[in-house]
Design an enzyme around this catalytic site. Structure first.
Site, PDB file in Angstrom:
ATOM      1  N   SER A 175       0.834  -1.195   0.000  1.00 16.48           N
ATOM      2  CA  SER A 175       0.000   0.000   0.000  1.00 16.48           C
ATOM      3  C   SER A 175       0.873   1.251   0.000  1.00 16.48           C
ATOM      4  O   SER A 175       1.968   1.251   0.579  1.00 16.48           O
ATOM      5  CB  SER A 175      -0.852  -0.018   1.269  1.00 16.48           C
ATOM      6  OG  SER A 175      -1.417   1.250   1.492  1.00 16.48           O
TER       7      SER A 175
ATOM      8  N   TYR B  45      -2.104  -1.386  10.746  1.00 19.92           N
ATOM      9  CA  TYR B  45      -2.343  -1.907   9.384  1.00 19.92           C
ATOM     10  C   TYR B  45      -1.162  -1.559   8.474  1.00 19.92           C
ATOM     11  O   TYR B  45      -0.608  -2.410   7.786  1.00 19.92           O
ATOM     12  CB  TYR B  45      -3.655  -1.336   8.811  1.00 19.92           C
ATOM     13  CG  TYR B  45      -3.764  -1.516   7.319  1.00 19.92           C
ATOM     14  CD1 TYR B  45      -4.038  -2.765   6.774  1.00 19.92           C
ATOM     15  CD2 TYR B  45      -3.550  -0.449   6.432  1.00 19.92           C
ATOM     16  CE1 TYR B  45      -4.096  -2.953   5.401  1.00 19.92           C
ATOM     17  CE2 TYR B  45      -3.611  -0.622   5.066  1.00 19.92           C
ATOM     18  CZ  TYR B  45      -3.891  -1.873   4.559  1.00 19.92           C
ATOM     19  OH  TYR B  45      -3.947  -2.057   3.197  1.00 19.92           O
TER      20      TYR B  45
ATOM     21  N   LYS C  87       2.021  -3.908   6.394  1.00 14.44           N
ATOM     22  CA  LYS C  87       2.446  -3.862   4.980  1.00 14.44           C
ATOM     23  C   LYS C  87       3.957  -3.637   4.909  1.00 14.44           C
ATOM     24  O   LYS C  87       4.659  -4.321   4.168  1.00 14.44           O
ATOM     25  CB  LYS C  87       1.696  -2.752   4.235  1.00 14.44           C
ATOM     26  CG  LYS C  87       0.202  -3.008   4.102  1.00 14.44           C
ATOM     27  CD  LYS C  87      -0.075  -4.259   3.305  1.00 14.44           C
ATOM     28  CE  LYS C  87      -1.537  -4.621   3.242  1.00 14.44           C
ATOM     29  NZ  LYS C  87      -1.805  -5.954   2.676  1.00 14.44           N
TER      30      LYS C  87
ATOM     31  N   PHE D 251      -2.313   2.671  -4.705  1.00  9.31           N
ATOM     32  CA  PHE D 251      -2.793   3.966  -4.233  1.00  9.31           C
ATOM     33  C   PHE D 251      -4.273   3.782  -3.852  1.00  9.31           C
ATOM     34  O   PHE D 251      -4.565   2.890  -3.071  1.00  9.31           O
ATOM     35  CB  PHE D 251      -2.414   5.057  -5.246  1.00  9.31           C
ATOM     36  CG  PHE D 251      -0.936   5.378  -5.050  1.00  9.31           C
ATOM     37  CD1 PHE D 251       0.057   4.469  -5.418  1.00  9.31           C
ATOM     38  CD2 PHE D 251      -0.549   6.513  -4.368  1.00  9.31           C
ATOM     39  CE1 PHE D 251       1.406   4.697  -5.129  1.00  9.31           C
ATOM     40  CE2 PHE D 251       0.798   6.755  -4.083  1.00  9.31           C
ATOM     41  CZ  PHE D 251       1.769   5.851  -4.464  1.00  9.31           C
TER      42      PHE D 251
ATOM     43  N   ASN E 296     -13.971   4.654   3.580  1.00  5.61           N
ATOM     44  CA  ASN E 296     -13.316   5.246   2.407  1.00  5.61           C
ATOM     45  C   ASN E 296     -14.254   6.174   1.665  1.00  5.61           C
ATOM     46  O   ASN E 296     -15.474   6.045   1.714  1.00  5.61           O
ATOM     47  CB  ASN E 296     -12.807   4.150   1.469  1.00  5.61           C
ATOM     48  CG  ASN E 296     -11.712   3.315   2.115  1.00  5.61           C
ATOM     49  OD1 ASN E 296     -11.850   2.112   2.252  1.00  5.61           O
ATOM     50  ND2 ASN E 296     -10.651   3.958   2.531  1.00  5.61           N
TER      51      ASN E 296
HETATM   52  P1  NAD Z   1     -11.057  -7.207   0.743  1.00  4.12           P
HETATM   53  O1  NAD Z   1     -11.332  -7.240   2.207  1.00  4.12           O
HETATM   54  O2  NAD Z   1     -12.190  -6.941  -0.173  1.00  4.12           O
HETATM   55  O3  NAD Z   1     -10.353  -8.572   0.296  1.00  4.12           O
HETATM   56  C1  NAD Z   1      -9.496  -9.295   1.151  1.00  4.12           C
HETATM   57  C2  NAD Z   1      -9.947 -10.748   1.103  1.00  4.12           C
HETATM   58  O4  NAD Z   1      -9.079 -11.516   1.938  1.00  4.12           O
HETATM   59  C3  NAD Z   1     -11.366 -10.959   1.625  1.00  4.12           C
HETATM   60  O5  NAD Z   1     -12.092 -11.725   0.692  1.00  4.12           O
HETATM   61  C4  NAD Z   1     -11.181 -11.722   2.953  1.00  4.12           C
HETATM   62  O6  NAD Z   1     -12.240 -12.606   3.187  1.00  4.12           O
HETATM   63  C5  NAD Z   1      -9.860 -12.434   2.685  1.00  4.12           C
HETATM   64  N1  NAD Z   1      -9.047 -12.756   3.873  1.00  4.12           N
HETATM   65  C6  NAD Z   1      -8.622 -11.926   4.861  1.00  4.12           C
HETATM   66  N2  NAD Z   1      -7.868 -12.605   5.741  1.00  4.12           N
HETATM   67  C7  NAD Z   1      -7.790 -13.887   5.293  1.00  4.12           C
HETATM   68  C8  NAD Z   1      -7.146 -15.057   5.755  1.00  4.12           C
HETATM   69  N3  NAD Z   1      -6.410 -15.066   6.866  1.00  4.12           N
HETATM   70  N4  NAD Z   1      -7.290 -16.206   5.032  1.00  4.12           N
HETATM   71  C9  NAD Z   1      -8.026 -16.229   3.897  1.00  4.12           C
HETATM   72  N5  NAD Z   1      -8.660 -15.155   3.415  1.00  4.12           N
HETATM   73  C10 NAD Z   1      -8.551 -13.989   4.110  1.00  4.12           C
HETATM   74  O7  NAD Z   1      -9.878  -6.139   0.529  1.00  4.12           O
HETATM   75  P2  NAD Z   1      -9.288  -5.537  -0.824  1.00  4.12           P
HETATM   76  O8  NAD Z   1      -9.630  -4.083  -0.880  1.00  4.12           O
HETATM   77  O9  NAD Z   1      -9.614  -6.409  -1.967  1.00  4.12           O
HETATM   78  O10 NAD Z   1      -7.736  -5.606  -0.490  1.00  4.12           O
HETATM   79  C11 NAD Z   1      -6.910  -6.674  -0.929  1.00  4.12           C
HETATM   80  C12 NAD Z   1      -5.502  -6.436  -0.445  1.00  4.12           C
HETATM   81  O11 NAD Z   1      -5.027  -5.175  -0.934  1.00  4.12           O
HETATM   82  C13 NAD Z   1      -5.368  -6.374   1.082  1.00  4.12           C
HETATM   83  O12 NAD Z   1      -4.160  -7.000   1.450  1.00  4.12           O
HETATM   84  C14 NAD Z   1      -5.303  -4.889   1.348  1.00  4.12           C
HETATM   85  O13 NAD Z   1      -4.609  -4.605   2.540  1.00  4.12           O
HETATM   86  C15 NAD Z   1      -4.542  -4.392   0.142  1.00  4.12           C
HETATM   87  N6  NAD Z   1      -4.784  -2.965  -0.153  1.00  4.12           N
HETATM   88  C16 NAD Z   1      -6.062  -2.519  -0.310  1.00  4.12           C
HETATM   89  C17 NAD Z   1      -6.285  -1.159  -0.543  1.00  4.12           C
HETATM   90  C18 NAD Z   1      -7.696  -0.635  -0.695  1.00  4.12           C
HETATM   91  O14 NAD Z   1      -7.873   0.585  -0.573  1.00  4.12           O
HETATM   92  N7  NAD Z   1      -8.691  -1.461  -0.993  1.00  4.12           N
HETATM   93  C19 NAD Z   1      -5.212  -0.264  -0.638  1.00  4.12           C
HETATM   94  C20 NAD Z   1      -3.916  -0.763  -0.482  1.00  4.12           C
HETATM   95  C21 NAD Z   1      -3.719  -2.135  -0.240  1.00  4.12           C
HETATM   96  N1  UFG Z   2     -12.482  11.413   3.203  1.00  5.72           N
HETATM   97  C1  UFG Z   2     -13.474  12.302   3.570  1.00  5.72           C
HETATM   98  N2  UFG Z   2     -14.645  11.802   4.043  1.00  5.72           N
HETATM   99  C2  UFG Z   2     -14.889  10.451   4.169  1.00  5.72           C
HETATM  100  C3  UFG Z   2     -13.862   9.558   3.790  1.00  5.72           C
HETATM  101  C4  UFG Z   2     -12.672  10.073   3.320  1.00  5.72           C
HETATM  102  O1  UFG Z   2     -13.303  13.516   3.485  1.00  5.72           O
HETATM  103  O2  UFG Z   2     -15.964  10.070   4.636  1.00  5.72           O
HETATM  104  C5  UFG Z   2     -11.217  11.943   2.651  1.00  5.72           C
HETATM  105  C6  UFG Z   2      -9.987  11.600   3.472  1.00  5.72           C
HETATM  106  O3  UFG Z   2      -9.767  12.557   4.475  1.00  5.72           O
HETATM  107  C7  UFG Z   2      -8.904  11.572   2.397  1.00  5.72           C
HETATM  108  C8  UFG Z   2      -9.635  11.082   1.149  1.00  5.72           C
HETATM  109  O4  UFG Z   2     -11.013  11.334   1.391  1.00  5.72           O
HETATM  110  O5  UFG Z   2      -8.431  12.867   2.146  1.00  5.72           O
HETATM  111  C9  UFG Z   2      -9.448   9.583   0.883  1.00  5.72           C
HETATM  112  O6  UFG Z   2      -9.765   8.848   2.059  1.00  5.72           O
HETATM  113  P1  UFG Z   2      -9.952   7.260   2.045  1.00  5.72           P
HETATM  114  O7  UFG Z   2     -10.357   6.867   3.434  1.00  5.72           O
HETATM  115  O8  UFG Z   2     -10.840   6.855   0.937  1.00  5.72           O
HETATM  116  O9  UFG Z   2      -8.495   6.729   1.682  1.00  5.72           O
HETATM  117  P2  UFG Z   2      -7.092   6.921   2.402  1.00  5.72           P
HETATM  118  O10 UFG Z   2      -6.185   7.586   1.421  1.00  5.72           O
HETATM  119  O11 UFG Z   2      -7.236   7.544   3.739  1.00  5.72           O
HETATM  120  O12 UFG Z   2      -6.624   5.412   2.640  1.00  5.72           O
HETATM  121  C10 UFG Z   2      -6.718   4.408   1.598  1.00  5.72           C
HETATM  122  C11 UFG Z   2      -6.933   3.052   2.253  1.00  5.72           C
HETATM  123  C12 UFG Z   2      -5.706   2.655   3.031  1.00  5.72           C
HETATM  124  C13 UFG Z   2      -4.508   2.695   2.144  1.00  5.72           C
HETATM  125  C14 UFG Z   2      -4.357   4.047   1.495  1.00  5.72           C
HETATM  126  C15 UFG Z   2      -3.234   3.994   0.474  1.00  5.72           C
HETATM  127  O13 UFG Z   2      -8.063   3.100   3.122  1.00  5.72           O
HETATM  128  O14 UFG Z   2      -5.873   1.341   3.498  1.00  5.72           O
HETATM  129  O15 UFG Z   2      -5.568   4.407   0.820  1.00  5.72           O
HETATM  130  O16 UFG Z   2      -2.992   5.231  -0.062  1.00  5.72           O
HETATM  131  F1  UFG Z   2      -3.409   2.438   2.881  1.00  5.72           F
END
Ligand code: NAD
Ligand code: UFG
Length: 331
Positions: A124, A148, A152, A177, A198
């Protein structure tokens, strides 16, 4: 190739499974469904008209993981499975450190045992902390503000050390991102549990009338309009980035930003959503959210040069596709 996709029923994993199947790979999903549903995999099959093998297992459980590796000739692993709610990680750090780090170690160990050399990891942009934008892969990482983010950074370090000791292991650390959007079919997308943390899922729920208005966390940041700037990336572009990373994987550790390189403020995103979908989004400005940084966007040039990958979809398509999925989603 036969690719083991952990967390394949989740948001990014399901879209990446579509991209992998469409690129001709075979997909084996391991997911414990703690944040997803098995029906999502049926939708993936419906979209691609291809089969998936699914194991409902916890990937911190080495016996279960071993059985998957012994049942299949696995060519590569994409490790998405993880817990990802930043606030929850502050309240329950042990669950996050255990799940996110033990899973990485169990899978890496299984790869060593079965001679699997390709490993792609979901990292991330949070690992950059409050660096100066744009974030480039060669920057020193700064502390993140929550467990969290630390999981990572630690998983990246563990995988890097494994490669140092085993130089034929090939690891790609992908720093995402802000993934948003959904498959254009409207069949799969992000389904947050409870009130979304988010921005985009919050906006779509305001558009649907499930939530009254968006709360914008601060308008006094040093940005274009004072609201937080992020690099939103369409989840299908992100999915294609994984296929490119896998196809170009060579020995050693390779780190890539998966972002567009463009920053968008909260207000700009709200305006783009209104323009894309013709729906007004009510909002109010409130205090900053603790732990947020002003700006976060990628220097996306390395992935372009080395993987030949660039994000193609713009913010308008992200808003359109997010809304299409929200409308279709009956919950
Ligand atoms: P998500 O929660 O939709 O998907 C994660 C999946 O992993 C889920 O289906 C959950 O059931 C499964 N899971 C969790 N722990 C497990 C375990 N121990 N064994 C088996 N399955 C398990 O999340 P996502 O948004 O698809 O994110 C996927 C990956 O990308 C994660 O590692 C997350 O940290 C990373 N990531 C996500 C974002 C974001 O904004 N969505 C940003 C940066 C990194
Ligand atoms: N925001 C609001 N109101 C809301 C939610 C978000 O104003 O209800 C703003 C936040 O302050 C930020 C922007 O919208 O400025 C984006 O916020 P998100 O919560 O959607 O995303 P973040 O950038 O805070 O974090 C996300 C994931 C993290 C990941 C990161 C990587 O949630 O897990 O992106 O850049 F690590």
């Amino acid at each position: 190739m036969n690719i083991l996709v952990t967390g394949g029923a989740g948001y990014i994993g399901s879209h990446t499974s579509v991209a992998l199947l469409e690129a001709g790979h075979t997909v084996i999903v391991a997911d414990n469904l703690c944040n997803s549903k098995a029906e999502t995999l049926d939708k993936v099959k419906q979209i691609t008209k291809k089969e998936i093998t699914f194991y409902q297992i916890d990937v911190t459980d080495k016996v279960s993981v071993d059985s998957v590796f012994s049942n299949h000739h696995i060519d590569g692993v994409i490790h998405f499975a993880g817990l990802k709610a930043v606030g929850e990680s502050v309240d329950n750090p042990l669950a996050y450190y255990y799940n996110n780090i033990v899973s990485t170690m169990v899978l890496a160990k299984a790869c060593q045992k079965y001679g699997v050399r390709r490993f792609v990891f979901s990292s991330s942009a949070t690992v950059y902390g409050d660096n100066t934008v744009p974030f480039a892969e060669n920057m020193n990482l700064l502390p993140t503000t929550n467990p969290y983010g630390e999981t990572k950074a630690m998983s990246e370090r563990i995988l890097t050390d494994i490669v140092k000791a085993n130089p034929t292991f090939s690891v790609s650390l992908l720093r995402y991102f802000n993934p948003v959007g959904a498959h254009e079919s409207g069949l799969i997308g992000e389904v947050p549990i409870g009130i979304p943390n988010n921005l985009m899922p919050y906006v779509t729920q305001v558009a649907k009338g499930k939530l009254e208005k968006l709360r914008v966390f601060g308008d006094d940041y040093p940005t274009v309009d004072g609201t937080g700037v992020r690099d939103y990336i369409h989840v299908l572009d992100l999915a294609e980035g994984h296929v490119a990373a896998l196809d170009n994987l060579t020995e050693g550790v390779h780190i890539y930003n998966l972002g567009t390189g463009q920053g968008t403020s909260v207000i700009e995103l709200v305006k783009a959503f209104e323009e894309a979908n013709g729906i007004k989004i009510s909002y109010e400005i409130i205090d900053r959210r603790p732990g947020d940084i002003a700006s976060c966007y990628a220097d996306a040039s390395k992935a372009k040069q080395e993987l030949g990958w660039v994000a193609k979809r713009d913010v308008i398509s992200m808003c359109r596709d997010s809304w299409r999925f929200e409308k279709n989603n009956k919950e």
